[in-house]
Design a protein around this motif. Structure first.
Motif, PDB file in Angstrom:
ATOM      1  N   THR A   6    -100.523  16.291  37.575  1.00  0.00           N
ATOM      2  CA  THR A   6    -100.141  14.931  37.186  1.00  0.00           C
ATOM      3  C   THR A   6     -99.891  14.850  35.682  1.00  0.00           C
ATOM      4  O   THR A   6     -98.884  14.277  35.234  1.00  0.00           O
ATOM      5  N   CYS A   7    -100.790  15.412  34.908  1.00  0.00           N
ATOM      6  CA  CYS A   7    -100.647  15.369  33.449  1.00  0.00           C
ATOM      7  C   CYS A   7     -99.422  16.154  32.990  1.00  0.00           C
ATOM      8  O   CYS A   7     -98.694  15.717  32.083  1.00  0.00           O
ATOM      9  N   TRP A   8     -99.185  17.289  33.602  1.00  0.00           N
ATOM     10  CA  TRP A   8     -98.030  18.121  33.236  1.00  0.00           C
ATOM     11  C   TRP A   8     -96.728  17.370  33.500  1.00  0.00           C
ATOM     12  O   TRP A   8     -95.818  17.365  32.658  1.00  0.00           O
ATOM     13  N   ILE A   9     -96.650  16.704  34.640  1.00  0.00           N
ATOM     14  CA  ILE A   9     -95.460  15.917  34.964  1.00  0.00           C
ATOM     15  C   ILE A   9     -95.309  14.756  33.985  1.00  0.00           C
ATOM     16  O   ILE A   9     -94.201  14.468  33.498  1.00  0.00           O
ATOM     17  N   GLU A  16     -88.748  13.861  28.247  1.00  0.00           N
ATOM     18  CA  GLU A  16     -87.412  13.482  28.719  1.00  0.00           C
ATOM     19  C   GLU A  16     -87.033  12.076  28.264  1.00  0.00           C
ATOM     20  O   GLU A  16     -85.887  11.832  27.856  1.00  0.00           O
ATOM     21  N   SER A  17     -87.984  11.153  28.297  1.00  0.00           N
ATOM     22  CA  SER A  17     -87.702   9.781  27.858  1.00  0.00           C
ATOM     23  C   SER A  17     -87.363   9.746  26.370  1.00  0.00           C
ATOM     24  O   SER A  17     -86.428   9.051  25.945  1.00  0.00           O
ATOM     25  N   ALA A  18     -88.130  10.495  25.568  1.00  0.00           N
ATOM     26  CA  ALA A  18     -87.864  10.537  24.132  1.00  0.00           C
ATOM     27  C   ALA A  18     -86.508  11.173  23.848  1.00  0.00           C
ATOM     28  O   ALA A  18     -85.782  10.727  22.952  1.00  0.00           O
ATOM     29  N   CYS A  19     -86.154  12.188  24.610  1.00  0.00           N
ATOM     30  CA  CYS A  19     -84.847  12.827  24.415  1.00  0.00           C
ATOM     31  C   CYS A  19     -83.713  11.870  24.766  1.00  0.00           C
ATOM     32  O   CYS A  19     -82.695  11.818  24.063  1.00  0.00           O
ATOM     33  N   ARG A  20     -83.876  11.113  25.823  1.00  0.00           N
ATOM     34  CA  ARG A  20     -82.842  10.136  26.176  1.00  0.00           C
ATOM     35  C   ARG A  20     -82.683   9.109  25.065  1.00  0.00           C
ATOM     36  O   ARG A  20     -81.552   8.737  24.696  1.00  0.00           O
ATOM     37  N   ALA A  22     -83.266   9.534  21.964  1.00  0.00           N
ATOM     38  CA  ALA A  22     -82.680  10.189  20.801  1.00  0.00           C
ATOM     39  C   ALA A  22     -81.266  10.700  21.060  1.00  0.00           C
ATOM     40  O   ALA A  22     -80.615  11.209  20.137  1.00  0.00           O
ATOM     41  N   GLY A  23     -80.785  10.583  22.299  1.00  0.00           N
ATOM     42  CA  GLY A  23     -79.474  11.117  22.639  1.00  0.00           C
ATOM     43  C   GLY A  23     -79.440  12.625  22.641  1.00  0.00           C
ATOM     44  O   GLY A  23     -78.419  13.238  22.314  1.00  0.00           O
ATOM     45  N   ARG A  24     -80.555  13.238  23.056  1.00  0.00           N
ATOM     46  CA  ARG A  24     -80.665  14.689  23.049  1.00  0.00           C
ATOM     47  C   ARG A  24     -80.798  15.226  24.471  1.00  0.00           C
ATOM     48  O   ARG A  24     -81.283  14.540  25.371  1.00  0.00           O
ATOM     49  N   ASP A  25     -80.419  16.477  24.638  1.00  0.00           N
ATOM     50  CA  ASP A  25     -80.625  17.172  25.898  1.00  0.00           C
ATOM     51  C   ASP A  25     -82.109  17.518  26.016  1.00  0.00           C
ATOM     52  O   ASP A  25     -82.674  18.144  25.110  1.00  0.00           O
ATOM     53  N   PRO A  26     -82.787  17.149  27.104  1.00  0.00           N
ATOM     54  CA  PRO A  26     -84.203  17.497  27.250  1.00  0.00           C
ATOM     55  C   PRO A  26     -84.480  18.984  27.136  1.00  0.00           C
ATOM     56  O   PRO A  26     -85.582  19.387  26.738  1.00  0.00           O
ATOM     57  N   ASP A  27     -83.498  19.819  27.478  1.00  0.00           N
ATOM     58  CA  ASP A  27     -83.688  21.255  27.361  1.00  0.00           C
ATOM     59  C   ASP A  27     -83.768  21.727  25.910  1.00  0.00           C
ATOM     60  O   ASP A  27     -84.116  22.880  25.650  1.00  0.00           O
ATOM     61  N   SER A  28     -83.454  20.832  24.965  1.00  0.00           N
ATOM     62  CA  SER A  28     -83.520  21.219  23.549  1.00  0.00           C
ATOM     63  C   SER A  28     -84.941  21.127  22.992  1.00  0.00           C
ATOM     64  O   SER A  28     -85.175  21.504  21.843  1.00  0.00           O
ATOM     65  N   VAL A  29     -85.875  20.638  23.807  1.00  0.00           N
ATOM     66  CA  VAL A  29     -87.278  20.522  23.402  1.00  0.00           C
ATOM     67  C   VAL A  29     -88.132  21.332  24.364  1.00  0.00           C
ATOM     68  O   VAL A  29     -88.076  21.121  25.577  1.00  0.00           O
ATOM     69  N   GLN A  30     -88.907  22.255  23.816  1.00  0.00           N
ATOM     70  CA  GLN A  30     -89.771  23.091  24.633  1.00  0.00           C
ATOM     71  C   GLN A  30     -91.234  22.692  24.431  1.00  0.00           C
ATOM     72  O   GLN A  30     -91.654  22.382  23.319  1.00  0.00           O
ATOM     73  N   GLU A 210     -93.278  11.709  20.811  1.00  0.00           N
ATOM     74  CA  GLU A 210     -92.038  10.930  20.863  1.00  0.00           C
ATOM     75  C   GLU A 210     -91.415  10.785  19.477  1.00  0.00           C
ATOM     76  O   GLU A 210     -90.193  10.964  19.306  1.00  0.00           O
ATOM     77  N   ALA A 211     -92.249  10.480  18.484  1.00  0.00           N
ATOM     78  CA  ALA A 211     -91.751  10.340  17.113  1.00  0.00           C
ATOM     79  C   ALA A 211     -91.163  11.655  16.627  1.00  0.00           C
ATOM     80  O   ALA A 211     -90.136  11.681  15.944  1.00  0.00           O
ATOM     81  N   ALA A 212     -91.817  12.760  16.970  1.00  0.00           N
ATOM     82  CA  ALA A 212     -91.323  14.066  16.548  1.00  0.00           C
ATOM     83  C   ALA A 212     -89.971  14.384  17.181  1.00  0.00           C
ATOM     84  O   ALA A 212     -89.060  14.896  16.520  1.00  0.00           O
ATOM     85  N   ILE A 213     -89.822  14.080  18.450  1.00  0.00           N
ATOM     86  CA  ILE A 213     -88.563  14.357  19.140  1.00  0.00           C
ATOM     87  C   ILE A 213     -87.439  13.501  18.556  1.00  0.00           C
ATOM     88  O   ILE A 213     -86.305  13.978  18.381  1.00  0.00           O
ATOM     89  N   LEU A 214     -87.729  12.264  18.226  1.00  0.00           N
ATOM     90  CA  LEU A 214     -86.721  11.407  17.613  1.00  0.00           C
ATOM     91  C   LEU A 214     -86.245  11.961  16.278  1.00  0.00           C
ATOM     92  O   LEU A 214     -85.116  11.680  15.844  1.00  0.00           O
TER      93      LEU A 214
END
Length: 237
Positions: A6-9, A16-20, A22-30, A210-214
Motif C-alpha cells: 500500500t505504501c509503495w503504491i 506521478e501526481s507531482a510529475c503531472r 510539473a508537466g514531466r514524464d513520471p519515468d524521469s523520476v526514480q 513533491e516540491a523536489a519534483i517540481l
C-alpha cells in the motif's frame, strides 16, 4: 494487500501526481527506497513489488546487507545507493560494492573511491553533496567550492560524475521547500554551462518529494513513507 505494498503504491502515486503538475514524464523520476535500519527480508519484500533501487546511510549496515543479498542473485539485480556521510577509512567497502554514491563533499573522498573501485566493475556513479544552508558543521560542499570539486571529480577514472545532492532543512511550507531545490537545480545548470554533462538531481524525501519534483528532481530518497517509522535496531534476515 500488505501495508508495504500500500505504501509503495501511494509513494508512486505521489510521484506521478507531482510529475503531472510539473508537466514531466513520471519515468524521469526514480525512487530510491531508503532502507537504513531495515532488514534484508524487508528489502526483498519491497523488491518483489518491483523496487530495485535501495539507499543506505551506514557503511557497516550496508556491507552486511550487500553480503546477505548479493549471493541470492535476485532479478532484476538490486541497485545500491550509498547516501550517508563517508569517512576516509571506510571508502573501500563502499567503492567495492555500491553502484552510486550521493554524498561526496571532499576531493580526498572522491580520489579514494576512484582508486579503490575494482577494475572489473563499471565506473562508480557519483553525486556531489552541496550544503545549501551555509551553517557550520553541515555536511556538503560550500557553493563557492563546488565548481573546483566538480572539475576535479570529473577527471577521476573510477568515477562518473552524474549530478548533485542536497539535504535541505525540513519545512512543511511547500513554498519554502522549493527554494533550496530550485537553488540546487540552478547550481547544476551552472556546472553544465561550464561544460559538464550532469543529468541527476538527488533531492526530495518523504515529506517534500513533491516540491523536489517540481524543481527538477530525478532521484527521490524515500524511507519513512515506504517502511514507516525507523527501526531502532537492525537484525539481518
Amino acid at each position: 494487500m500488505t501495508q508495504l505494498e500500500t505504501c509503495w503504491i501511494q509513494v508512486h502515486q505521489r510521484i506521478e501526481s507531482a510529475c503531472r503538475l510539473a508537466g514531466r514524464d513520471p519515468d524521469s523520476v526514480q525512487l530510491i527506497a531508503v532502507s537504513k535500519t531495515r532488514t534484508a527480508r524487508e528489502i526483498l519484500a519491497l523488491h518483489a513489488l518491483g523496487q530495485a533501487r535501495f539507499g543506505e546511510n551506514y557503511v557497516q549496515e550496508f556491507v552486511a546487507k550487500w553480503e546477505a543479498l548479493t549471493p541470492r542473485a535476485v532479478v532484476p539485480p538490486l541497485e545500491w545507493h550509498f547516501i550517508g556521510a563517508l569517512q576516509r577509512n571506510k571508502t573501500r567497502a563502499v567503492a567495492e560494492r555500491a553502484d552510486w554514491v550521493h554524498s561526496i563533499d571532499r576531493l580526498k573522498i572522491a580520489q579514494r573511491l576512484s582508486d579503490q573501485r575494482p577494475a572489473d566493475r563499471p565506473a562508480l556513479q557519483v553525486c556531489l553533496q552541496v550544503d545549501l544552508s551555509g551553517e557550520p558543521g553541515k555536511a556538503g560542499i560550500a557553493e563557492a567550492d563546488l565548481e573546483p570539486l566538480a572539475a576535479a571529480t570529473a577527471e577521476l577514472p573510477g568515477l562518473r560524475l552524474r549530478g548533485l545532492m542536497a539535504l535541505p532543512p525540513p519545512s512543511t511550507d511547500p513554498t519554502e521547500q522549493r527554494r533550496p531545490f530550485r537553488r540546487l537545480r540552478e547550481l547544476l545548470d551552472r556546472l553544465n554551462a561550464r561544460g559538464h554533462r550532469l543529468d541527476t538531481l538527488s533531492m526530495g524525501m518523504s515529506g517534500d518529494l513533491e516540491a523536489a519534483i517540481l524543481e527538477g528532481a530525478t532521484l527521490v530518497r524515500v524511507g519513512t513513507a515506504l517502511f514507516g517509522p525507523r527501526n531502532a535496531q537492525v537484525t539481518q534476515a
